[in-house]
Scaffold this active site. Structure first.
Site, PDB file in Angstrom:
ATOM      1  N   ARG A  24       0.826  -1.208   0.000  1.00 52.52           N
ATOM      2  CA  ARG A  24       0.000   0.000   0.000  1.00 52.52           C
ATOM      3  C   ARG A  24       0.860   1.258   0.000  1.00 52.52           C
ATOM      4  O   ARG A  24       0.974   1.968  -0.994  1.00 52.52           O
ATOM      5  CB  ARG A  24      -0.945  -0.009   1.213  1.00 52.52           C
ATOM      6  CG  ARG A  24      -2.106   1.002   1.107  1.00 52.52           C
ATOM      7  CD  ARG A  24      -1.758   2.400   1.558  1.00 52.52           C
ATOM      8  NE  ARG A  24      -1.309   2.479   2.938  1.00 52.52           N
ATOM      9  CZ  ARG A  24      -0.835   3.576   3.496  1.00 52.52           C
ATOM     10  NH1 ARG A  24      -0.736   4.701   2.777  1.00 52.52           N
ATOM     11  NH2 ARG A  24      -0.417   3.582   4.746  1.00 52.52           N
ATOM     12  N   ASP A  25       1.521   1.532   1.100  1.00 50.77           N
ATOM     13  CA  ASP A  25       2.327   2.752   1.214  1.00 50.77           C
ATOM     14  C   ASP A  25       3.525   2.711   0.270  1.00 50.77           C
ATOM     15  O   ASP A  25       3.960   3.741  -0.243  1.00 50.77           O
ATOM     16  CB  ASP A  25       2.790   2.916   2.664  1.00 50.77           C
ATOM     17  CG  ASP A  25       3.348   4.287   2.963  1.00 50.77           C
ATOM     18  OD1 ASP A  25       3.071   5.220   2.190  1.00 50.77           O
ATOM     19  OD2 ASP A  25       4.057   4.429   3.967  1.00 50.77           O
ATOM     20  N   HIS A 217       6.370   4.438  12.611  1.00 56.14           N
ATOM     21  CA  HIS A 217       6.422   4.390  11.145  1.00 56.14           C
ATOM     22  C   HIS A 217       7.443   5.433  10.692  1.00 56.14           C
ATOM     23  O   HIS A 217       7.130   6.620  10.610  1.00 56.14           O
ATOM     24  CB  HIS A 217       5.027   4.713  10.594  1.00 56.14           C
ATOM     25  CG  HIS A 217       4.901   4.616   9.109  1.00 56.14           C
ATOM     26  ND1 HIS A 217       4.046   3.727   8.492  1.00 56.14           N
ATOM     27  CD2 HIS A 217       5.498   5.308   8.105  1.00 56.14           C
ATOM     28  CE1 HIS A 217       4.128   3.883   7.177  1.00 56.14           C
ATOM     29  NE2 HIS A 217       5.006   4.839   6.924  1.00 56.14           N
ATOM     30  N   HIS A 219      10.374   7.044   8.079  1.00 58.01           N
ATOM     31  CA  HIS A 219      10.983   7.166   6.754  1.00 58.01           C
ATOM     32  C   HIS A 219      12.475   7.429   6.950  1.00 58.01           C
ATOM     33  O   HIS A 219      12.896   7.934   7.990  1.00 58.01           O
ATOM     34  CB  HIS A 219      10.316   8.295   5.967  1.00 58.01           C
ATOM     35  CG  HIS A 219       8.949   7.935   5.474  1.00 58.01           C
ATOM     36  ND1 HIS A 219       8.577   7.992   4.153  1.00 58.01           N
ATOM     37  CD2 HIS A 219       7.849   7.497   6.140  1.00 58.01           C
ATOM     38  CE1 HIS A 219       7.320   7.615   4.016  1.00 58.01           C
ATOM     39  NE2 HIS A 219       6.846   7.306   5.213  1.00 58.01           N
ATOM     40  N   CYS A 250       5.515   9.747  -0.002  1.00 53.55           N
ATOM     41  CA  CYS A 250       4.198  10.328   0.219  1.00 53.55           C
ATOM     42  C   CYS A 250       3.914  11.277  -0.939  1.00 53.55           C
ATOM     43  O   CYS A 250       4.671  12.227  -1.151  1.00 53.55           O
ATOM     44  CB  CYS A 250       4.145  11.079   1.546  1.00 53.55           C
ATOM     45  SG  CYS A 250       2.561  11.915   1.814  1.00 53.55           S
ATOM     46  N   ASN A 259      10.247   4.414   2.907  1.00 51.53           N
ATOM     47  CA  ASN A 259      10.044   3.901   4.258  1.00 51.53           C
ATOM     48  C   ASN A 259      11.257   3.118   4.732  1.00 51.53           C
ATOM     49  O   ASN A 259      12.123   2.724   3.943  1.00 51.53           O
ATOM     50  CB  ASN A 259       8.840   2.946   4.266  1.00 51.53           C
ATOM     51  CG  ASN A 259       7.533   3.649   4.028  1.00 51.53           C
ATOM     52  OD1 ASN A 259       6.993   4.289   4.910  1.00 51.53           O
ATOM     53  ND2 ASN A 259       6.998   3.513   2.818  1.00 51.53           N
TER      54      ASN A 259
END
Length: 310
Positions: A24-25, A217, A219, A250, A259
């Site tokens: 997803r991300d 989470h 980065h 993003c 990430n």
């Protein structure tokens, strides 16, 4: 593959849940549409490597994230994947209904800790975002789904700069009060350092929120993701978001790079003797395969290192 030497450190959890966000991300910001079959195989390969929580897709309107326009079809491809949680991101009630219609039993909602990013990303204020999310959480819980809350821009914002700790705690605790069972704290542009991480987690504890309900989470914009993760583990966090091969960014924050790579995380955790249930060799092979599908090398240092050793 020669594994890292295992030398445990005191004060760390025995087991860490790796919350895989690559499908997803990791893929949402890819300009070239990844075929449905590749996405499905990616998730199946991750599951075969031992990942047991894999965020599969997002039920956002296709106009905003074209890469994930095939959410329904992808969930159909995954319906026989047993023993794996497949959370999906839902931006609003319409997204929730679509997800529930596909049989989703784990969803995630998101808000920003900062006003500027909230308006640029969601076209509404933080207060308006929270107001929109509340019924989503309520209806998801009523349908029997568990709900994760994401807070973005927890450590720094490209327009507002440093983000006050109290501001993040207020937004995060509101999500928990709505009924979210887990709260993921996002360093969306990768500017956090370990002192900031410790201070924020300590602030949550002082507000009455246990670290057992928190995830992190990170980065890796400035190469701090692993250091920040280790700090979070010493503070009692035991769920860490990561993206296979270091994929991701993003679309609404151009300074956000990839990430934390799942392989880099697992290499560190294996060296600390912390159980994840993940086969690092299979995971690295999966990320190498996915990098080939995308037509570029993986940014994960561990994937690169293991590739040179073959």
């Amino acid at each position: 593959m020669t594994p890292p030497t295992t030398v445990p450190l005191d004060g760390l959890p025995d087991r860490v849940t790796v919350y895989e966000v690559g499908p997803r991300d990791g893929l949402q910001n890819e300009q070239t549409i990844v075929p449905l079959a590749v996405k499905a195989e990616f998730i199946h390969r991750l599951a075969d490597a031992g990942l047991r929580t894999i965020e599969a897709t997002s039920f956002v309107h296709p106009k905003w994230v074209p890469q994930l326009a095939d959410a329904e079809d992808l969930m159909d491809e995954l319906e026989h994947l047993d023993g794996v949680r497949l959370p999906v991101l839902v931006p609003n009630l319409n997204g929730l209904r679509r997800a529930l219609d596909q049989g989703a039993d784990s969803v995630a909602v998101f808000v920003s800790a900062t006003e500027t990013f909230s308006r640029r990303n969601l076209n509404r204020s933080v207060a308006q975002s929270l107001e929109m999310v509340a019924p989503v959480v309520d209806q998801a819980l009523a349908a029997g789904a568990d709900v994760r809350g994401y807070v973005s821009m927890c450590f720094g914002d490209p327009w507002e700069g440093a983000v006050p700790i109290d501001q993040v705690i207020d937004v995060g605790n509101r999500l928990l009060q709505f009924g979210c069972t887990e709260l993921s704290l996002g360093d969306t542009i990768g500017v956090a350092t370990p002192g900031q991480v410790s201070a924020l987690l300590r602030g949550f504890e002082e507000s009455g929120t246990q670290t057992s309900s928190l995830a992190v989470h990170f980065h890796d914009t400035y190469g701090q993701a692993l250091a920040n993760t280790l700090t979070a583990l010493t503070c009692g966090v035991s769920t860490v978001d990561a993206s296979a091969g270091g994929l991701g960014g993003c679309p609404y924050a151009k300074s956000a790079t990839g990430n934390l790579a799942t392989e880099d995380l697992v290499w560190q955790l294996d060296g600390l003797g912390i159980d994840t249930g993940i086969d690092l060799a299979k995971l690295a092979a999966t990320s190498q395969w996915m990098a080939a599908q995308l037509g570029r090398p993986s940014p994960s240092r561990t994937v690169r290192a293991l590739g040179r050793m073959e």
